[in-house]
Motif scaffolding. Sequence first.
Motif, PDB file in Angstrom:
ATOM      1  N   GLY A 297       8.748  -2.585  22.150  1.00  0.00           N
ATOM      2  CA  GLY A 297       7.602  -2.025  21.443  1.00  0.00           C
ATOM      3  C   GLY A 297       7.485  -2.494  20.006  1.00  0.00           C
ATOM      4  O   GLY A 297       6.378  -2.735  19.507  1.00  0.00           O
ATOM      5  N   VAL A 298       8.618  -2.646  19.327  1.00  0.00           N
ATOM      6  CA  VAL A 298       8.577  -3.076  17.928  1.00  0.00           C
ATOM      7  C   VAL A 298       7.991  -4.480  17.826  1.00  0.00           C
ATOM      8  O   VAL A 298       7.207  -4.779  16.918  1.00  0.00           O
ATOM      9  CB  VAL A 298       9.981  -3.032  17.296  1.00  0.00           C
ATOM     10  N   GLU A 299       8.372  -5.347  18.751  1.00  0.00           N
ATOM     11  CA  GLU A 299       7.839  -6.712  18.737  1.00  0.00           C
ATOM     12  C   GLU A 299       6.320  -6.698  18.895  1.00  0.00           C
ATOM     13  O   GLU A 299       5.605  -7.429  18.200  1.00  0.00           O
ATOM     14  CB  GLU A 299       8.474  -7.546  19.856  1.00  0.00           C
ATOM     15  N   LYS A 300       5.828  -5.846  19.785  1.00  0.00           N
ATOM     16  CA  LYS A 300       4.387  -5.776  20.023  1.00  0.00           C
ATOM     17  C   LYS A 300       3.644  -5.245  18.809  1.00  0.00           C
ATOM     18  O   LYS A 300       2.523  -5.672  18.514  1.00  0.00           O
ATOM     19  CB  LYS A 300       4.125  -4.895  21.254  1.00  0.00           C
ATOM     20  N   TRP A 301       4.270  -4.306  18.096  1.00  0.00           N
ATOM     21  CA  TRP A 301       3.624  -3.651  16.956  1.00  0.00           C
ATOM     22  C   TRP A 301       4.064  -4.243  15.619  1.00  0.00           C
ATOM     23  O   TRP A 301       3.677  -3.738  14.556  1.00  0.00           O
ATOM     24  CB  TRP A 301       3.933  -2.154  16.986  1.00  0.00           C
ATOM     25  N   HIS A 302       4.856  -5.287  15.630  1.00  0.00           N
ATOM     26  CA  HIS A 302       5.464  -5.789  14.393  1.00  0.00           C
ATOM     27  C   HIS A 302       4.411  -6.167  13.349  1.00  0.00           C
ATOM     28  O   HIS A 302       4.519  -5.797  12.160  1.00  0.00           O
ATOM     29  CB  HIS A 302       6.358  -6.994  14.695  1.00  0.00           C
ATOM     30  N   GLU A 303       3.401  -6.891  13.762  1.00  0.00           N
ATOM     31  CA  GLU A 303       2.377  -7.338  12.807  1.00  0.00           C
ATOM     32  C   GLU A 303       1.644  -6.150  12.188  1.00  0.00           C
ATOM     33  O   GLU A 303       1.425  -6.105  10.967  1.00  0.00           O
ATOM     34  CB  GLU A 303       1.389  -8.264  13.508  1.00  0.00           C
ATOM     35  N   ARG A 304       1.283  -5.185  13.016  1.00  0.00           N
ATOM     36  CA  ARG A 304       0.537  -4.029  12.503  1.00  0.00           C
ATOM     37  C   ARG A 304       1.405  -3.191  11.575  1.00  0.00           C
ATOM     38  O   ARG A 304       0.962  -2.761  10.507  1.00  0.00           O
ATOM     39  CB  ARG A 304       0.029  -3.189  13.667  1.00  0.00           C
ATOM     40  N   THR A 306       4.008  -4.184   9.878  1.00  0.00           N
ATOM     41  CA  THR A 306       4.244  -4.961   8.665  1.00  0.00           C
ATOM     42  C   THR A 306       3.063  -4.852   7.712  1.00  0.00           C
ATOM     43  O   THR A 306       3.234  -4.712   6.490  1.00  0.00           O
ATOM     44  CB  THR A 306       4.508  -6.440   9.017  1.00  0.00           C
ATOM     45  N   GLN A 307       1.866  -4.909   8.270  1.00  0.00           N
ATOM     46  CA  GLN A 307       0.666  -4.771   7.445  1.00  0.00           C
ATOM     47  C   GLN A 307       0.622  -3.407   6.763  1.00  0.00           C
ATOM     48  O   GLN A 307       0.292  -3.294   5.572  1.00  0.00           O
ATOM     49  CB  GLN A 307      -0.583  -4.980   8.301  1.00  0.00           C
ATOM     50  N   ILE A 308       0.977  -2.354   7.507  1.00  0.00           N
ATOM     51  CA  ILE A 308       0.992  -1.005   6.930  1.00  0.00           C
ATOM     52  C   ILE A 308       2.016  -0.921   5.805  1.00  0.00           C
ATOM     53  O   ILE A 308       1.734  -0.394   4.719  1.00  0.00           O
ATOM     54  CB  ILE A 308       1.290   0.036   8.021  1.00  0.00           C
ATOM     55  N   ARG A 309       3.209  -1.449   6.069  1.00  0.00           N
ATOM     56  CA  ARG A 309       4.250  -1.389   5.043  1.00  0.00           C
ATOM     57  C   ARG A 309       3.845  -2.165   3.799  1.00  0.00           C
ATOM     58  O   ARG A 309       4.079  -1.716   2.664  1.00  0.00           O
ATOM     59  CB  ARG A 309       5.572  -1.927   5.589  1.00  0.00           C
ATOM     60  N   ASN A 310       3.243  -3.333   3.969  1.00  0.00           N
ATOM     61  CA  ASN A 310       2.802  -4.123   2.825  1.00  0.00           C
ATOM     62  C   ASN A 310       1.739  -3.382   2.019  1.00  0.00           C
ATOM     63  O   ASN A 310       1.726  -3.435   0.781  1.00  0.00           O
ATOM     64  CB  ASN A 310       2.256  -5.476   3.292  1.00  0.00           C
ATOM     65  N   THR A 311       0.843  -2.695   2.715  1.00  0.00           N
ATOM     66  CA  THR A 311      -0.186  -1.907   2.026  1.00  0.00           C
ATOM     67  C   THR A 311       0.447  -0.808   1.196  1.00  0.00           C
ATOM     68  O   THR A 311       0.078  -0.584   0.038  1.00  0.00           O
ATOM     69  CB  THR A 311      -1.164  -1.312   3.045  1.00  0.00           C
ATOM     70  N   ILE A 312       1.422  -0.103   1.786  1.00  0.00           N
ATOM     71  CA  ILE A 312       2.097   0.982   1.070  1.00  0.00           C
ATOM     72  C   ILE A 312       2.836   0.440  -0.155  1.00  0.00           C
ATOM     73  O   ILE A 312       2.874   1.084  -1.214  1.00  0.00           O
ATOM     74  CB  ILE A 312       3.068   1.721   2.012  1.00  0.00           C
ATOM     75  N   SER A 313       3.405  -0.742  -0.040  1.00  0.00           N
ATOM     76  CA  SER A 313       4.153  -1.323  -1.163  1.00  0.00           C
ATOM     77  C   SER A 313       3.245  -1.644  -2.344  1.00  0.00           C
ATOM     78  O   SER A 313       3.720  -1.735  -3.486  1.00  0.00           O
ATOM     79  CB  SER A 313       4.888  -2.585  -0.711  1.00  0.00           C
ATOM     80  N   LYS A 314       1.948  -1.809  -2.094  1.00  0.00           N
ATOM     81  CA  LYS A 314       1.022  -2.226  -3.143  1.00  0.00           C
ATOM     82  C   LYS A 314       0.196  -1.085  -3.717  1.00  0.00           C
ATOM     83  O   LYS A 314      -0.430  -1.260  -4.772  1.00  0.00           O
ATOM     84  CB  LYS A 314       0.076  -3.303  -2.592  1.00  0.00           C
ATOM     85  N   ILE A 315       0.149   0.058  -3.029  1.00  0.00           N
ATOM     86  CA  ILE A 315      -0.708   1.121  -3.543  1.00  0.00           C
ATOM     87  C   ILE A 315      -0.146   1.656  -4.856  1.00  0.00           C
ATOM     88  O   ILE A 315       1.064   1.758  -5.051  1.00  0.00           O
ATOM     89  CB  ILE A 315      -0.875   2.276  -2.525  1.00  0.00           C
ATOM     90  N   SER A 316      -1.052   1.985  -5.761  1.00  0.00           N
ATOM     91  CA  SER A 316      -0.641   2.496  -7.067  1.00  0.00           C
ATOM     92  C   SER A 316      -0.945   3.981  -7.222  1.00  0.00           C
ATOM     93  O   SER A 316      -0.464   4.612  -8.167  1.00  0.00           O
ATOM     94  CB  SER A 316      -1.352   1.717  -8.179  1.00  0.00           C
ATOM     95  N   HIS A 317      -1.725   4.530  -6.318  1.00  0.00           N
ATOM     96  CA  HIS A 317      -2.127   5.932  -6.433  1.00  0.00           C
ATOM     97  C   HIS A 317      -1.130   6.827  -5.703  1.00  0.00           C
ATOM     98  O   HIS A 317      -0.946   6.682  -4.501  1.00  0.00           O
ATOM     99  CB  HIS A 317      -3.530   6.140  -5.879  1.00  0.00           C
ATOM    100  N   ARG A 318      -0.488   7.692  -6.431  1.00  0.00           N
ATOM    101  CA  ARG A 318       0.372   8.680  -5.794  1.00  0.00           C
ATOM    102  C   ARG A 318      -0.496   9.678  -5.030  1.00  0.00           C
ATOM    103  O   ARG A 318      -1.632   9.958  -5.416  1.00  0.00           O
ATOM    104  CB  ARG A 318       1.201   9.427  -6.843  1.00  0.00           C
ATOM    105  N   PRO A 319       0.035  10.257  -3.957  1.00  0.00           N
ATOM    106  CA  PRO A 319      -0.758  11.246  -3.213  1.00  0.00           C
ATOM    107  C   PRO A 319      -1.011  12.495  -4.038  1.00  0.00           C
ATOM    108  O   PRO A 319      -0.162  12.919  -4.832  1.00  0.00           O
ATOM    109  CB  PRO A 319       0.115  11.553  -1.990  1.00  0.00           C
ATOM    110  N   LYS A 320      -2.196  13.067  -3.856  1.00  0.00           N
ATOM    111  CA  LYS A 320      -2.491  14.347  -4.490  1.00  0.00           C
ATOM    112  C   LYS A 320      -1.710  15.448  -3.770  1.00  0.00           C
ATOM    113  O   LYS A 320      -1.546  15.404  -2.549  1.00  0.00           O
ATOM    114  CB  LYS A 320      -3.984  14.634  -4.418  1.00  0.00           C
ATOM    115  N   VAL A 321      -1.264  16.423  -4.513  1.00  0.00           N
ATOM    116  CA  VAL A 321      -0.395  17.467  -3.976  1.00  0.00           C
ATOM    117  C   VAL A 321      -1.092  18.819  -4.082  1.00  0.00           C
ATOM    118  O   VAL A 321      -1.686  19.144  -5.110  1.00  0.00           O
ATOM    119  CB  VAL A 321       0.945  17.529  -4.726  1.00  0.00           C
ATOM    120  N   GLU A 322      -1.038  19.581  -2.992  1.00  0.00           N
ATOM    121  CA  GLU A 322      -1.402  20.996  -3.018  1.00  0.00           C
ATOM    122  C   GLU A 322      -0.182  21.787  -2.574  1.00  0.00           C
ATOM    123  O   GLU A 322       0.545  21.355  -1.679  1.00  0.00           O
ATOM    124  CB  GLU A 322      -2.582  21.286  -2.089  1.00  0.00           C
TER     125      GLU A 322
END
Length: 350
Positions: A297-304, A306-322
Amino acid sequence: MALLTLPTELLMLLPNSLQNIEDFTNLSSTCRTLHSAFASTPPSQILRLAAASSCVFFRPNPWFLVAATARQVGQWALQSPENNEILRAAFRNGIDALFDLCVAKAGLTMDDIRRMHLARFETINPVSDMIDRMAGQQWYATPNFWSGGVSEAYTVDCEPMRALFQYVIYGELFESSMQSFLNPEASLPKFDLQTRFDYIRYCIPDWTTFRHIGCDETGLGDAEQIGPFASEDSEGSNSGDGMAMWFILECGRWNRPWKAIREQIGPEFEEEWRQEIWVEAAQLHGLAGLEILRLGGVEKWHERLTQIRNTISKISHRPKVEKFGHHQNPAYDYPNLWREAYICCSGMWP
């Protein structure tokens, strides 16, 4: 007049008069003429026929068909505030009301149904068994359970297959909201935190929620005495589904496989807030995402992934907290089922 001498336009109307999906498949398989005529049956009609057979062919009922159509209903609800309120009203009236909304607003093709049944054997049953071994009867059957037989002994009332579908439906409904959080520049529509709480409180019901009616200890506001909490005898009023969901997502037997999967994509983030987003985003994919836990399963989903992880590594906005309840438990503006399930049940803890 013989049936097959009728014009194709009339044969195409026959599914409207059938009782259930079994009648549809049996009649469609009798000859090429009917098979061809039925091929154009609208997905909405196929879903209605499937719903009429849900107790037989689509168990657990109604979770199986809700999981198959929740993404469509979520997309419909995001089209307008009015649609969103209709969805929230369905949540508050419980899983049966959500099922009725799915039947009214969504559709399935026969290919969809075949894929769902294939998924039952390839992913649903194996992951349900995994949950049973961490929170169900197989887990409780461990010798010396309370005296060291298991590492996380706890009192949990869990029906593994139902818990799995509750988890899957959350992903089907709210994966798009995670994508909206990760890609703010795209201005994608998303569900707010209160909508997610409505799903958890009423569609993953727990006796702790019923106890909060008229006495809010979670900070979410009083639960309504409707749907699964209509009376003390209602199923939701005595259910332990909410606590079971929190326990599963907290359990080491659930988290260790996901940790191993994430490590195949890249190292863990040093920033705690970024890491928690990665933990949630990696597994928030609904039914299809269960494939990640299977061999290959990891091989099948590796590209997707990886894309998610790369996006998270670049975001600058911390999540809003309630923060909610006496202990100010935090919840964020991105889907986080573990935290949200904890908050919905947290009134039972001092």
